[in-house]
Motif scaffolding. Structure first.
Motif, PDB file in Angstrom:
ATOM      1  N   GLU A  16       7.645   1.835   5.107  1.00 13.04           N
ATOM      2  CA  GLU A  16       8.939   2.844   5.449  1.00 13.04           C
ATOM      3  C   GLU A  16       7.832   4.131   5.713  1.00 13.04           C
ATOM      4  OE1 GLU A  16      11.335   3.280   2.342  1.00 13.04           O
ATOM      5  OE2 GLU A  16      11.847   1.316   2.549  1.00 13.04           O
ATOM      6  N   TRP A  17       7.955   5.470   6.044  1.00 11.18           N
ATOM      7  CA  TRP A  17       7.568   7.467   5.784  1.00 11.18           C
ATOM      8  C   TRP A  17       8.559   7.876   5.463  1.00 11.18           C
ATOM      9  CZ3 TRP A  17       8.357  10.772   9.123  1.00 11.18           C
ATOM     10  CH2 TRP A  17       8.725  10.264  10.370  1.00 11.18           C
ATOM     11  N   VAL A  18       8.452   8.920   5.391  1.00 19.98           N
ATOM     12  CA  VAL A  18       8.295  10.392   5.155  1.00 19.98           C
ATOM     13  C   VAL A  18       8.010  11.583   5.395  1.00 19.98           C
ATOM     14  CG1 VAL A  18      10.215  12.056   3.712  1.00 19.98           C
ATOM     15  CG2 VAL A  18       9.957   8.657   3.413  1.00 19.98           C
ATOM     16  N   GLU A  19       7.906  12.584   5.271  1.00 18.89           N
ATOM     17  CA  GLU A  19       7.163  13.625   5.919  1.00 18.89           C
ATOM     18  C   GLU A  19       8.439  15.030   5.468  1.00 18.89           C
ATOM     19  OE1 GLU A  19       3.986  15.432   8.917  1.00 18.89           O
ATOM     20  OE2 GLU A  19       6.154  15.540   9.477  1.00 18.89           O
ATOM     21  N   TYR A  75       3.811  13.941   3.410  1.00 20.34           N
ATOM     22  CA  TYR A  75       3.221  12.731   4.041  1.00 20.34           C
ATOM     23  C   TYR A  75       3.360  11.724   3.074  1.00 20.34           C
ATOM     24  CZ  TYR A  75       3.454   9.883   8.069  1.00 20.34           C
ATOM     25  OH  TYR A  75       3.398   8.787   8.347  1.00 20.34           O
ATOM     26  N   SER A  76       3.989  10.598   3.187  1.00 20.06           N
ATOM     27  CA  SER A  76       3.669   9.289   2.478  1.00 20.06           C
ATOM     28  C   SER A  76       4.628   7.844   2.738  1.00 20.06           C
ATOM     29  CB  SER A  76       5.223   9.452   0.967  1.00 20.06           C
ATOM     30  OG  SER A  76       4.551   7.959   0.855  1.00 20.06           O
ATOM     31  N   LEU A  80       0.909  -1.122   0.348  1.00 16.42           N
ATOM     32  CA  LEU A  80       0.118   0.086   0.056  1.00 16.42           C
ATOM     33  C   LEU A  80       1.024   1.461   0.259  1.00 16.42           C
ATOM     34  CD1 LEU A  80      -2.277  -1.181   2.227  1.00 16.42           C
ATOM     35  CD2 LEU A  80      -3.404  -0.724   0.238  1.00 16.42           C
ATOM     36  N   HIS A  81       0.358   1.938  -0.641  1.00 19.44           N
ATOM     37  CA  HIS A  81       1.230   3.352  -0.858  1.00 19.44           C
ATOM     38  C   HIS A  81       0.105   4.742  -0.225  1.00 19.44           C
ATOM     39  CE1 HIS A  81       2.671   6.848  -2.922  1.00 19.44           C
ATOM     40  NE2 HIS A  81       3.882   6.980  -1.903  1.00 19.44           N
ATOM     41  N   CYS A  82       0.655   5.763   0.948  1.00 24.42           N
ATOM     42  CA  CYS A  82      -0.471   5.992   1.246  1.00 24.42           C
ATOM     43  C   CYS A  82       0.089   7.446   0.926  1.00 24.42           C
ATOM     44  CB  CYS A  82      -0.904   6.073   2.427  1.00 24.42           C
ATOM     45  SG  CYS A  82      -1.199   4.415   2.658  1.00 24.42           S
ATOM     46  N   ARG A  83      -0.530   8.721   0.558  1.00 20.84           N
ATOM     47  CA  ARG A  83      -0.154  10.007   0.805  1.00 20.84           C
ATOM     48  C   ARG A  83      -1.467  11.042   1.198  1.00 20.84           C
ATOM     49  NH1 ARG A  83       0.944  11.949  -4.848  1.00 20.84           N
ATOM     50  NH2 ARG A  83       1.721  13.429  -4.167  1.00 20.84           N
TER      51      ARG A  83
END
Length: 107
Positions: free
Chosen positions: A71-74, A61-62, A40-43
């Motif tokens: 994994e997450w990136v903001e 935010y991803s 899953l990819h959440c944005r």
């Protein structure tokens, strides 16, 4: 979404506590995509004023969930509200100009 430590059962975004600054954010995009490899990819993309109201803050935010983990990136971008308004005025074209006059009626 803000699912930094995913739980076994899926959570709904409304069930998660949000920081005070995020409660007043304008949500521009919120998307969840299921990919072919069962991941899953959440944005999320949101816009808000800084606490001192001098800056406009754009947050991207991803999150990516896969069988291997998460994994997450903001990323945050900010611009001075004053500078943004000056730029809009300099770059924009006026859409309409209105004028008016009032005269006092003679007695």
């Amino acid at each position: 979404m803000r699912l930094i430590n995913p739980a076994p059962a899926p959570l709904v975004a409304q069930d998660l506590p949000l920081p005070t600054s995020d409660q007043h954010a304008l949500m521009l995009l919120q998307r969840v995509t299921k990919l072919a490899d069962a991941s899953l990819h959440c944005r999320e993309v949101s816009l808000r004023l800084s606490d001192d109201q001098h800056y406009l803050v754009l947050t991207r935010y991803s999150e990516h969930y896969s069988p291997e983990g998460m994994e997450w990136v903001e990323r945050k971008h900010r611009v001075s509200v004053t500078e943004l308004l000056r730029w809009v005025i300099e770059q924009g074209q006026p859409q309409s100009i209105e004028r008016g006059e009032e005269h006092k009626a003679s007695a």
